[in-house]
Each structure stands twice: as structure tokens, then as C-alpha cells.
Design an enzyme around this catalytic site. Structure first.
Site, PDB file in Angstrom:
ATOM      1  CG  HIS A   9     -31.455  33.214   4.834  1.00 36.90           C
ATOM      2  ND1 HIS A   9     -30.219  34.018   4.670  1.00 36.90           N
ATOM      3  CD2 HIS A   9     -31.482  32.309   3.720  1.00 36.90           C
ATOM      4  CE1 HIS A   9     -29.539  33.452   3.631  1.00 36.90           C
ATOM      5  NE2 HIS A   9     -30.159  32.593   3.156  1.00 36.90           N
ATOM      6  NE  ARG A  10     -27.147  31.439   4.441  1.00 37.81           N
ATOM      7  CZ  ARG A  10     -26.069  32.210   3.808  1.00 37.81           C
ATOM      8  NH1 ARG A  10     -25.045  32.455   4.410  1.00 37.81           N
ATOM      9  NH2 ARG A  10     -26.084  32.294   2.411  1.00 37.81           N
ATOM     10  CD  GLU A  36     -32.331  28.325   4.483  1.00 40.26           C
ATOM     11  OE1 GLU A  36     -31.841  27.984   3.297  1.00 40.26           O
ATOM     12  OE2 GLU A  36     -31.861  29.450   5.074  1.00 40.26           O
ATOM     13  CG  ASP A  38     -28.322  26.375   4.210  1.00 35.80           C
ATOM     14  OD1 ASP A  38     -28.679  26.641   3.422  1.00 35.80           O
ATOM     15  OD2 ASP A  38     -27.780  27.537   4.961  1.00 35.80           O
ATOM     16  CG  HIS A  50     -24.545  28.601   3.450  1.00 34.47           C
ATOM     17  ND1 HIS A  50     -23.620  29.163   2.340  1.00 34.47           N
ATOM     18  CD2 HIS A  50     -25.704  28.970   2.611  1.00 34.47           C
ATOM     19  CE1 HIS A  50     -24.250  29.595   1.325  1.00 34.47           C
ATOM     20  NE2 HIS A  50     -25.514  29.490   1.450  1.00 34.47           N
ATOM     21  CD  GLU A 102     -30.652  25.981   0.324  1.00 30.48           C
ATOM     22  OE1 GLU A 102     -30.712  26.905   1.049  1.00 30.48           O
ATOM     23  OE2 GLU A 102     -29.747  25.607  -0.538  1.00 30.48           O
ATOM     24  CE  LYS A 104     -26.437  26.174   0.652  1.00 22.63           C
ATOM     25  NZ  LYS A 104     -27.453  26.732  -0.192  1.00 22.63           N
ATOM     26  CG  ASP A 222     -29.950  37.377   6.869  1.00 23.71           C
ATOM     27  OD1 ASP A 222     -30.331  36.393   6.445  1.00 23.71           O
ATOM     28  OD2 ASP A 222     -28.939  38.136   6.080  1.00 23.71           O
TER      29      ASP A 222
END
Ligand code: G3P
Ligand code: MG
Length: 237
Positions: A9-10, A36, A38, A50, A102, A104, A222
Site C-alpha cells: 500500500h503506497r 499500489e 496514488d 496521496h 489509483e 486520485k 503497509d
């Protein structure tokens, strides 16, 4: 228990500054299946960050969308790292991990598709190494209109709870719910609709085990190494 996919995640943001190149490299080293990140579009370039404001993750201030690309690229996004462009991130990843982009910011769909298609055509990537996701169903609809061959993921959380009419209409690949919205019924209904279920953000090993037991297909975390330790119990991998 079936194999559960790991989305860093990120990036592996529990270890390196989120949405930076070292976070992507760390995700690869830790064996994540996917990373992943953003994105926003600024001056025609996709940048990886993000928040809509700069204060939390950089030494800058103000709204991302009100800044020049030059200013944004001059900032420190943690440990001396720049805010990466999506192009730089694809170059670094170099087909070694799937990338979930993603969307954003506004007007990110067309630029993202065009970049992905370029990397599929010229850089040896396969279409199934990308998922484009968003809370913003209007932006996600553009993805499927412009690139029906790409996998789209509809994110569910906050104000964005209704996903199934959209998912059916646009033949999306996956639903990405916030963890507190997930129960066995949610997973069962999504699977019945032919959707994969990838849940965010699952960091506590007890939650990871709980999600796996409910039959989800993957989790965003994470800490990718925490999924791997679960998998060591899994004879499939
Ligand atoms: O894509 C899953 C997750 O990243 C959505 O929430 O706020 O962390 O981008 P957020
Ligand atoms: Mg995200």
C-alpha cells in the site's frame, strides 16, 4: 486456505516513505505481488502522491493541483526522495511487480491509460500486470471506455459505498473495500458478481488472518512481509 495476494500500500510504506521509489523497491524485495500507488496529473505528467495537499508527506505546502511540476519535483518526499513520476516508477519496477495505479486527481484516466499502453507496447509489460482503480467512478468509467482491455478496480469506502451497478455496467475486474466494510456476505456477493475482492488497509496480522479466512483475494498492507508469513502456512506457495 487459498493464496492471498499482497498489495504493498503506497509501496512498502511501513518501511520507506510512502509513494516513493524506495517504497516500491522495498515492496519488490519483500515479495509483494502488487504495488499500489496514488496519482495526480500536473502539466500533463502523472505524479505519485496521496494527499491533495503537500504538508503531510513533503517539505512543501499548499495544494498539489495549484503547483507547477517544477516546484513539486523540487520537494523532499521523505529521506531526500523526490515525488516520483509514474513513468519513473514503471521504469524502476521494470515488470518485476504488478502495479495498481489509483487515480486520485482529476483528469488522470486518459494519461494513465496512455502511459500503461506505451509500457505494454514497448517495455515488455503485460496488460494483466496493471490494475487502474479509483473512488471516482466517473474517472474509472473513462478507463473502461478508453481501454476496455485494462483491469479496473472500484474502491469502496467513505462516501463511496455503492459499487455493484457501476461494476456490472463497466465490467470491472475487482472491488477494493475498506476493511471495516467487509464481512463474509460482502465477499460472497462480490464473488457471485465475478469480482475479485482486495481489501485495504490491513496491517494487523490478526486482521490479515481474518480477511484470509473470509476468502478475500488480496489485501493492501503497509507491511508486505506480514502476508508472506501467513503464506508460509500455505502449501500452494
Ligand atoms: O487503493 C486502496 C487504498 O489505497 C485506498 O485508500 O486513501 O490509502 O488511497 P487510500
Ligand atoms: Mg491509494
Amino acid at each position: 486456505m487459498k493464496k492471498i495476494l499482497c498489495f504493498a500500500h503506497r509501496g512498502a510504506s511501513g518501511h520507506e516513505p510512502e509513494n516513493t521509489l524506495p517504497a516500491v523497491e522495498k515492496a519488490i524485495v519483500l515479495g509483494a505481488d502488487w504495488v499500489e500507488v496514488d496519482v495526480y496529473a500536473v502539466e500533463g505528467e502523472l505524479i505519485v502522491i496521496h494527499d491533495e495537499r503537500l504538508e503531510r508527506t513533503t517539505n512543501g505546502s499548499g495544494y498539489v493541483m495549484e503547483k507547477s511540476l517544477g516546484y513539486l519535483r523540487s520537494l523532499d518526499a521523505g529521506k531526500g526522495q523526490k515525488i516520483p513520476t509514474l513513468r519513473e516508477l514503471f521504469d524502476l519496477a521494470d515488470c518485476r511487480i504488478g502495479v495498481n495505479v489509483e487515480l486520485k486527481g482529476p483528469d488522470t484516466a486518459a494519461l494513465t491509460i496512455s502511459l500503461i499502453d506505451q509500457y505494454i507496447k514497448d517495455r515488455g509489460w503485460h496488460g494483466d500486470q496493471f490494475i487502474v482503480s479509483s473512488f471516482n467512478q466517473r474517472e474509472l468509467a473513462k478507463v473502461k471506455e478508453l481501454a476496455p482491455h485494462l483491469r479496473a478496480g472500484v474502491i469502496v469506502g467513505g462516501m463511496h459505498r455503492r459499487y455493484s451497478p457501476f461494476a456490472t455496467r463497466h465490467a470491472v475486474y475487482s472491488v477494493h473495500p475498506r476493511m471495516d466494510l467487509v464481512n463474509a456476505g460482502f465477499v460472497e456477493r462480490a464473488h457471485r458478481r465475478g469480482l475479485r475482492v482486495f481489501v485495504y488497509t490491513v496491517n494487523d496480522p490478526r486482521d490479515i488472518a481474518k480477511m484470509a479466512a473470509m476468502g478475500v483475494d488480496g489485501v493492501f498492507t503497509d507491511f508486505p512481509e506480514r502476508i508472506r508469513s501467513l503464506r508460509s502456512l500455505d502449501p500452494i506457495r
